[in-house]
Structures are given as structure tokens and as C-alpha cells.
Enzyme design. Structure first.
Site, PDB file in Angstrom:
ATOM      1  N   ARG A   1      54.606   2.867  17.448  1.00  0.00           N
ATOM      2  CA  ARG A   1      55.246   1.836  16.615  1.00  0.00           C
ATOM      3  C   ARG A   1      54.341   1.615  15.423  1.00  0.00           C
ATOM      4  O   ARG A   1      53.125   1.453  15.579  1.00  0.00           O
ATOM      5  CB  ARG A   1      55.425   0.538  17.389  1.00  0.00           C
TER       6      ARG A   1
ATOM      7  N   LYS B   1      38.053   1.824  10.435  1.00  0.00           N
ATOM      8  CA  LYS B   1      37.008   2.596   9.739  1.00  0.00           C
ATOM      9  C   LYS B   1      37.615   3.486   8.668  1.00  0.00           C
ATOM     10  O   LYS B   1      36.907   4.243   8.010  1.00  0.00           O
ATOM     11  CB  LYS B   1      36.246   3.477  10.732  1.00  0.00           C
TER      12      LYS B   1
ATOM     13  N   HIS C   1      64.877   2.465  15.618  1.00  0.00           N
ATOM     14  CA  HIS C   1      64.335   2.047  16.907  1.00  0.00           C
ATOM     15  C   HIS C   1      65.231   2.645  17.996  1.00  0.00           C
ATOM     16  O   HIS C   1      65.938   1.934  18.702  1.00  0.00           O
ATOM     17  CB  HIS C   1      64.319   0.516  16.974  1.00  0.00           C
TER      18      HIS C   1
ATOM     19  N   ARG D   1      57.994  -6.341  24.800  1.00  0.00           N
ATOM     20  CA  ARG D   1      58.918  -5.615  25.678  1.00  0.00           C
ATOM     21  C   ARG D   1      58.782  -4.100  25.582  1.00  0.00           C
ATOM     22  O   ARG D   1      58.759  -3.399  26.589  1.00  0.00           O
ATOM     23  CB  ARG D   1      60.377  -5.992  25.347  1.00  0.00           C
ATOM     24  N   THR D   2      58.748  -3.589  24.365  1.00  0.00           N
ATOM     25  CA  THR D   2      58.769  -2.137  24.222  1.00  0.00           C
ATOM     26  C   THR D   2      57.505  -1.532  24.822  1.00  0.00           C
ATOM     27  O   THR D   2      57.561  -0.602  25.625  1.00  0.00           O
ATOM     28  CB  THR D   2      58.918  -1.754  22.732  1.00  0.00           C
TER      29      THR D   2
HETATM   30  C1  NCD Z   1      62.658  -5.539  17.974  1.00  0.00           C
HETATM   31  C2  NCD Z   1      61.801  -4.707  17.034  1.00  0.00           C
HETATM   32  O1  NCD Z   1      60.590  -4.607  17.239  1.00  0.00           O
HETATM   33  O2  NCD Z   1      62.394  -4.151  16.110  1.00  0.00           O
HETATM   34  N1  NCD Z   1      61.995  -5.914  19.145  1.00  0.00           N
HETATM   35  C3  NCD Z   1      62.050  -5.108  20.234  1.00  0.00           C
HETATM   36  O3  NCD Z   1      61.599  -3.982  20.220  1.00  0.00           O
HETATM   37  N2  NCD Z   1      62.679  -5.580  21.326  1.00  0.00           N
HETATM   38  C4  NCD Z   1      63.333  -6.666  17.311  1.00  0.00           C
HETATM   39  C5  NCD Z   1      62.526  -7.682  16.555  1.00  0.00           C
HETATM   40  O4  NCD Z   1      61.294  -7.633  16.501  1.00  0.00           O
HETATM   41  O5  NCD Z   1      63.160  -8.577  16.006  1.00  0.00           O
END
Ligand code: NCD
Length: 311
Positions: free
Chosen positions: A103, A82, A131, A53-54
Site C-alpha cells: 500500500r 534514509k 484497491h 483491516r487490509t
Molecule cells: C479503504 C482504503 O484504504 O482505500 N480502506 C480499506 O482498505 N478498508 C477506504 C478508506 O480508507 O476510506
């Protein structure tokens, strides 16, 4: 705000203004109208951890506004294998993109990355840290469903220790005067420093292991997945796997307008029989990630969002 690493980088006024712009961008996210205000801009998507999703909502947000997206792609095919350091990888981004989304499994990696570049950096999840863009879409969902962010009773359920979404969200909700109930197994409680911080700013916090006791008082139940990948060993994970599960039959005493949210992916925390109830908002919530991120991208790129009129 030049980068977004934690919700502390935003004032309440900035949050509300981002949500207002996001609301006006709904027709663009639905493809009903076109507004290429980010034409010529390039976003670098740097995901060192899995994401559906993100990553995809940042990509569609950028593209719906006429911008372009570069993806680091599979880390296994990048120079990371590398032995390139994160700092060096990041330094390239100034030359390739106007804004970067990162991320990373390591807590603090987004802050560290933002120090390596001049372009704005957005934290899309740093280990068990923060987040903040998930928080923006969570707040958008809550405000859309309840008409306000102020003074709601919100339960955060599941893995509050390793779950970064609930770390960011609890801090934001506290700033809007919400009362918080933290529901988790005793081994996965909210980190002590967050609880202490929130309490010292006057937030009402209840900590419990009982999901079913207080459902009738709640305005929002925010379910989360046990963060299997953050456990030091599989046995520890097995002790808490499947400990909380919400079924349709648990909701008989719930207020009619109580909403159930989840950042997704869900594993087994919410039974599919909840999906058809009026309370289930998690898929709508995921869609709101597009407008929340559109609005944030415009803000960080210094592009004003005009009034949006459907075609
Ligand atoms: C979350 C995350 O990556 O922290 N997912 C997201 O971004 N929607 C929650 C999760 O992975 O449980």
C-alpha cells in the site's frame, strides 16, 4: 495472473473462482478448522500508508493457512527515511518473501513495485488509484447477500474522486452487468475517464448529488469516507466534510434485502443507529476480507484449495 494490481488483471471467471474458493474457506477463517496449505510460505506486508483491516486481514489470512508474515512496520523506522527508493526496497523482497502486499500513497506505485521483483505483488491501495482486493471482498459480500452479482442496482456514495475502492469496484460491477448510480458532491465526482470507459462498455450510469432520491430502487448502497488525506488543503476538505449521512430514518422506503456496505473506516457517513438494521453489512464485509485474501494468496502462490470440511 502473476500479480494483482487492478481488477483488469482478473477475468470474470477468475473472480468467480476466487469467490468460490473463498466461500469454502469460511470455516478456516472462523478458526473452526485448520488447513496449513501455505506452510513454509512467507508474505511481506509493505504498508507505506495507514491500514487496519487490509493489513491485519492479509496477516490473519496468511497465518490461518500456516504461512508466515514479515511486516515492513512503521515507515519511520525503515530505510525509507534514509532515502532508499521504493525500487530498491522492493528489490530486497525477492530474497525475503514469496509474495508481497503493498500500500502506497502514490498512484501507480504498486505497478512500479511489481516491475522491481519476480515474486507476485498485490496492490493493497495506491493513492487515489485502485484497491482490487477490497473489490474481491466487496463482491464476495454482495454475492453472499444477494446470491448473485448480475444485474443489481448499486449506488456508490461519497468521495468518488479520491476513493480508490469505488474505482476498482465500479469497474468490476459493470463487468457483471450492474447498473450504477454515482452519488457525490460535484467536486468529488467519479473521474471522467472511468465514467467514459464504463459508459462505452454499455453500463447504465446515473450521476447525482442526491442520496435520498432513489433509495427504494437500490440493492446495494456503498458508502465511502471523504478521503481527507488526499485533499490539497484543509479548507477544500471542510467544504465537503459530512455532506452525506445515512440515518436509520432514511431507510423506510428501502427494499427489505437492500444492503449497506462501507470499506471502513467510517467517519460520520453512517449513523450508528443504522448498525442494528437488517441492511447493515459493513462489519460482516470486513470479516469477508479474510477469506477473499486467503483465496487470492493461494491463487497467486499456485496452491490449490482443497474441499474444506469443518472439524
Ligand atoms: C479503504 C482504503 O484504504 O482505500 N480502506 C480499506 O482498505 N478498508 C477506504 C478508506 O480508507 O476510506
Amino acid at each position: 495472473m502473476s500479480s494483482l494490481i487492478t481488477v483488469d488483471d482478473l477475468t470474470n471467471e477468475e473472480i468467480l473462482s476466487i469467490l468460490d474458493d473463498a466461500e469454502r474457506m469460511l470455516p478456516i477463517a472462523r478458526g473452526e478448522t485448520h488447513l496449513p496449505i501455505l506452510a513454509g510460505k512467507v508474505l511481506a506486508n509493505l504498508f507505506f500508508e495507514p491500514s487496519t483491516r487490509t493489513r491485519m486481514s492479509f496477516e490473519t489470512a496468511m497465518k490461518r493457512l500456516g504461512g508466515a508474515v514479515l511486516n515492513l512496520g512503521d515507515v519511520a523506522n525503515s530505510s525509507v527515511v534514509k532515502g532508499e527508493t521504493l525500487y530498491d526496497t522492493m528489490q530486497m523482497m525477492d530474497g525475503y518473501a514469496d509474495i508481497a502486499v503493498i500500500r502506497h500513497p502514490r498512484q501507480g506505485a504498486a505497478r512500479y513495485s511489481s516491475n522491481a521483483v519476480n515474486i507476485p505483488v498485490i496492490n493493497a491501495g495506491d493513492g487515489a488509484g485502485h484497491h482490487p482486493t477490497q473489490t474481491l471482498l466487496d463482491l464476495f459480500t454482495i454475492r453472499t447477500c444477494h446470491g448473485t452479482l448480475e444485474g443489481l442496482n448499486v449506488a456508490l456514495v461519497g468521495d468518488l474522486r479520491y476513493g480508490r475502492t469505488v474505482h476498482s469496484l465500479s469497474e468490476a460491477l459493470a463487468r457483471f452487468g450492474c447498473s450504477l448510480t454515482f452519488i457525490s458532491p460535484s467536486s468529488l465526482t467519479m473521474p471522467e475517464e472511468i465514467v467514459t470507459d464504463l459508459r462505452s462498455s454499455g453500463t447504465s450510469i446515473t450521476e447525482t448529488e442526491d442520496l435520498h432520491g432513489s433509495i427504494e430502487q437500490l440493492d446495494v448502497i456503498y458508502m465511502t469516507r471523504i478521503q481527507k488525506e488526499r485533499f490539497p488543503d484543509e479548507d477544500e476538505y471542510q467544504k465537503v466534510a459530512g455532506v452525506f449521512k445515512l440515518n436509520q430514518s432514511d431507510l423506510v422506503s428501502a427494499k427489505k434485502n437492500m444492503i449497506i456496505m462501507h470499506p471502513l473506516p467510517r467517519v460520520d457517513e453512517i449513523s450508528p443507529d443504522v448498525d442494528s438494521t437488517v441492511h447493515a453489512k459493513y462489519f460482516e464485509q470486513a470479516f469477508y476480507g479474510v477469506v477473499a485474501r486467503m483465496s487470492l494468496l493461494c491463487r497467486l502462490l499456485g496452491v490449490e484449495v482443497p474441499e474444506v470440511v469443518s472439524e
